[in-house]
Design a protein around this motif. Structure first.
Motif, short mmCIF file in Angstrom:
data_model
loop_
_atom_site.label_atom_id
_atom_site.label_comp_id
_atom_site.label_asym_id
_atom_site.label_seq_id
_atom_site.Cartn_x
_atom_site.Cartn_y
_atom_site.Cartn_z
N LYS A 47 16.63 77.16 -21.13
CA LYS A 47 16.24 78.00 -19.95
C LYS A 47 15.01 78.93 -20.20
O LYS A 47 14.94 79.50 -21.47
CB LYS A 47 17.31 78.88 -19.33
CG LYS A 47 18.36 77.85 -18.99
CD LYS A 47 19.82 78.73 -18.54
CE LYS A 47 20.69 77.61 -18.00
NZ LYS A 47 21.69 78.10 -17.11
N LYS A 50 8.54 78.49 -19.62
CA LYS A 50 7.70 78.66 -18.63
C LYS A 50 6.09 78.27 -19.15
O LYS A 50 5.39 77.76 -18.38
CB LYS A 50 7.38 79.94 -18.08
CG LYS A 50 8.76 80.50 -17.54
CD LYS A 50 8.73 82.01 -17.20
CE LYS A 50 10.06 82.47 -16.69
NZ LYS A 50 10.14 83.92 -16.47
N GLU A 75 4.03 65.32 -12.39
CA GLU A 75 5.03 65.54 -11.33
C GLU A 75 5.95 64.22 -10.87
O GLU A 75 5.30 63.01 -10.50
CB GLU A 75 4.65 66.24 -10.28
CG GLU A 75 5.88 67.02 -9.69
CD GLU A 75 5.42 67.93 -8.38
OE1 GLU A 75 5.66 67.92 -7.40
OE2 GLU A 75 4.39 68.61 -9.01
N TYR A 103 20.11 66.12 -11.45
CA TYR A 103 18.86 66.39 -10.95
C TYR A 103 18.55 65.12 -10.02
O TYR A 103 17.23 64.97 -9.70
CB TYR A 103 17.89 66.59 -12.02
CG TYR A 103 18.31 67.57 -12.73
CD1 TYR A 103 18.08 69.21 -12.40
CD2 TYR A 103 19.10 67.43 -13.90
CE1 TYR A 103 18.31 70.08 -13.02
CE2 TYR A 103 19.40 68.90 -14.72
CZ TYR A 103 18.93 69.96 -13.99
OH TYR A 103 19.40 71.19 -14.74
N LYS A 106 15.61 65.17 -7.23
CA LYS A 106 14.66 66.46 -7.35
C LYS A 106 13.36 66.13 -8.04
O LYS A 106 13.31 65.35 -8.65
CB LYS A 106 15.63 67.41 -8.47
CG LYS A 106 16.88 68.05 -7.80
CD LYS A 106 17.05 69.03 -8.19
CE LYS A 106 18.49 69.28 -7.69
NZ LYS A 106 18.47 70.74 -6.98
N ARG A 107 12.41 66.93 -7.84
CA ARG A 107 11.20 66.95 -8.49
C ARG A 107 11.38 67.52 -9.64
O ARG A 107 11.75 68.74 -9.63
CB ARG A 107 10.10 67.33 -7.21
CG ARG A 107 10.19 66.52 -6.10
CD ARG A 107 8.90 66.94 -5.29
NE ARG A 107 7.52 66.55 -5.88
CZ ARG A 107 6.90 65.07 -5.93
NH1 ARG A 107 7.96 64.23 -5.61
NH2 ARG A 107 5.96 65.00 -6.41
N ILE A 108 10.60 67.01 -10.75
CA ILE A 108 10.68 67.40 -11.95
C ILE A 108 9.17 67.40 -12.67
O ILE A 108 8.31 66.67 -11.90
CB ILE A 108 11.80 66.85 -12.91
CG1 ILE A 108 11.51 65.38 -13.20
CG2 ILE A 108 12.97 66.88 -12.34
CD1 ILE A 108 11.97 64.73 -14.46
N LYS A 109 9.08 67.88 -13.79
CA LYS A 109 7.65 67.94 -14.48
C LYS A 109 8.04 67.24 -15.78
O LYS A 109 8.87 67.43 -16.21
CB LYS A 109 6.92 69.10 -14.52
CG LYS A 109 6.27 69.54 -13.15
CD LYS A 109 5.36 70.77 -13.36
CE LYS A 109 4.62 71.09 -12.12
NZ LYS A 109 3.88 72.04 -12.28
N CYS A 132 12.73 71.13 -14.81
CA CYS A 132 12.99 71.47 -13.56
C CYS A 132 12.74 72.83 -13.45
O CYS A 132 13.73 73.64 -13.98
CB CYS A 132 14.49 70.93 -13.09
SG CYS A 132 14.76 70.95 -11.34
N LYS A 133 11.78 73.05 -12.75
CA LYS A 133 11.71 74.62 -12.53
C LYS A 133 11.27 75.11 -13.95
O LYS A 133 10.25 74.56 -14.72
CB LYS A 133 12.51 75.52 -11.94
CG LYS A 133 12.92 75.02 -10.48
CD LYS A 133 13.61 75.82 -9.72
CE LYS A 133 13.66 75.48 -8.31
NZ LYS A 133 14.76 75.90 -7.60
N ASN A 134 12.01 75.97 -14.55
CA ASN A 134 11.60 76.62 -16.07
C ASN A 134 12.91 76.27 -17.05
O ASN A 134 12.89 76.81 -17.81
CB ASN A 134 11.48 77.89 -16.11
CG ASN A 134 10.41 78.34 -15.04
OD1 ASN A 134 9.43 77.65 -15.20
ND2 ASN A 134 10.08 79.41 -14.31
N THR A 135 13.55 75.08 -16.59
CA THR A 135 14.64 74.57 -17.53
C THR A 135 14.33 73.28 -18.00
O THR A 135 14.12 72.28 -17.33
CB THR A 135 16.05 74.67 -16.76
OG1 THR A 135 16.01 76.10 -16.16
CG2 THR A 135 16.87 74.24 -17.65
#
Length: 162
Positions: A47, A50, A75, A103, A106-109, A132-135
């Motif tokens: 977690k 960033k 993405e 997930y 969901k959209r992930i990077k 996924c977001k900052n995790t």
């Protein structure tokens, strides 16, 4: 000058301290008993990842040295349902403590970074981190003819060339 006074119940403080010691001992015992992947437990928290420096530090906690800047950032949209074609990949991620099924849809990077210290040579070896977001929700190391989890193969650790 300000003076504070408080009435302290020594029995309650003693019980609170004893409870904290018991909880700490239980946590240590659970870690030893259930263990899990020693490398995974040694890695930093997934977690709060960033920045490029955070991603490099996360991979470093697994023993990898990488170029901090990503070679590519994609993405992706996770499938709503994971078919049979995903079974081996889901098993690889689950063995590292990642559950990609959470997930679904969901959209992930996916960040791709060059690895600088792969045992046996670094040409074309890359690390993928799925966020996924900052995790961090998954990841792998890949190169010509291989793909494996984030753990260093055979417990080896090699310094990056100068």
């Amino acid at each position: 000058m300000l003076i504070w006074t408080a009435k302290v119940n020594r029995r309650k403080i003693g019980l609170a301290l004893m409870g904290a010691v018991i909880l700490g001992a239980a946590a240590v015992a659970a870690t030893v008993f259930w263990g899990g992947d020693a490398q995974a437990s040694a890695s930093m928290s997934p977690k709060g990842v960033k920045t490029a420096e955070d991603r490099a530090a996360y991979l470093e906690s697994w023993g990898w040295q990488v170029e901090p800047e990503a070679v590519s950032v994609e993405e992706l949209e996770m499938p709503e349902t994971f078919g049979e074609e995903y079974s081996q990949y889901l098993e690889l991620q689950a063995a590292q403590g990642f559950d990609l099924t959470k997930y679904a849809g969901k959209r992930i990077k996916r960040y791709t970074l060059n690895v600088l210290n792969y045992p046996g040579g670094t040409e074309g070896v890359q690390a993928h981190l799925l966020l996924c977001k900052n995790t961090v929700i998954g990841g792998e190391i890949l190169g010509e003819g291989f793909l494996h989890g984030l753990s260093m193969p055979d417990g080896q650790q090699k310094e990056a060339p100068c």
